[in-house]
Design an enzyme around this catalytic site. Structure first.
Site, PDB file in Angstrom:
ATOM      1  N   CYS A  20       0.843  -1.210   0.000  1.00 20.39           N
ATOM      2  CA  CYS A  20       0.000   0.000   0.000  1.00 20.39           C
ATOM      3  C   CYS A  20       0.877   1.260   0.000  1.00 20.39           C
ATOM      4  CB  CYS A  20      -0.913  -0.033   1.227  1.00 20.39           C
ATOM      5  SG  CYS A  20      -1.800   1.487   1.550  1.00 20.39           S
ATOM      6  N   CYS A  68       0.011   3.918   2.611  1.00 17.49           N
ATOM      7  CA  CYS A  68       0.475   3.465   3.931  1.00 17.49           C
ATOM      8  C   CYS A  68       1.941   3.836   4.134  1.00 17.49           C
ATOM      9  CB  CYS A  68       0.319   1.950   4.068  1.00 17.49           C
ATOM     10  SG  CYS A  68      -1.373   1.371   3.958  1.00 17.49           S
TER      11      CYS A  68
END
Length: 151
Positions: A71, A74
């Site tokens: 991600c 993230c």
């Protein structure tokens, strides 16, 4: 005026503190330092329960960052969360210090499902062992500070 008399065999000495500062630069002063923030990176379910769901800890807010290695948002928010939770001067709106728990959703799928993590990154705040608020998506540092001010 405060005075002290010292007697020695040869003569009498009088020391007076009138008009003088009693504090000496050589004296050690004690102060309360902020509590140490802790980071529990890549926590498993057992660590999550011990830290985030601990209702006996009443002076902290625990931020739980649900993330995945693949991600990209993230990867942007994780360093910001680590920076803010490492800074002892950053407090929540309730003047509590912060701990950080990161949970990899790929390895802790059941934990992510329990807290209905449907998008990444998801950050959930726990206070006194209870979920109090959350945000989804990558916020900038100002947005995270606003989130912390609500807690």
């Amino acid at each position: 005026m405060f005075s002290v008399t010292f007697k020695t065999p040869a003569r009498l000495h009088i020391a007076s503190t009138a008009g003088r500062n009693l504090r000496s630069p050589g004296l050690r002063q004690f102060h309360r330092s902020p509590k140490c923030q802790k980071h529990y990176l890549n926590a498993d379910a057992k660590t999550f329960e011990k830290v985030a769901l601990n209702s006996s800890v009443t002076d902290k807010v625990v931020l739980v960052d649900f993330y995945a290695d693949w991600c990209n948002p993230c990867k942007m928010i994780s360093p910001l969360l680590e920076k803010l939770t490492s800074d002892a001067t950053v407090k929540t709106g309730s003047d509590r210090s912060l701990d950080l728990v990161t949970v990899d959703t790929d390895s802790e799928f059941d934990l992510a499902a329990k807290y209905q993590v449907r998008a990444l990154p998801t950050v959930i705040a726990f206070r006194d062992g209870e979920k109090v608020d959350q945000f989804v998506g990558a916020l900038n540092e100002g947005g995270i500070r606003q989130f912390l001010a609500k807690l």
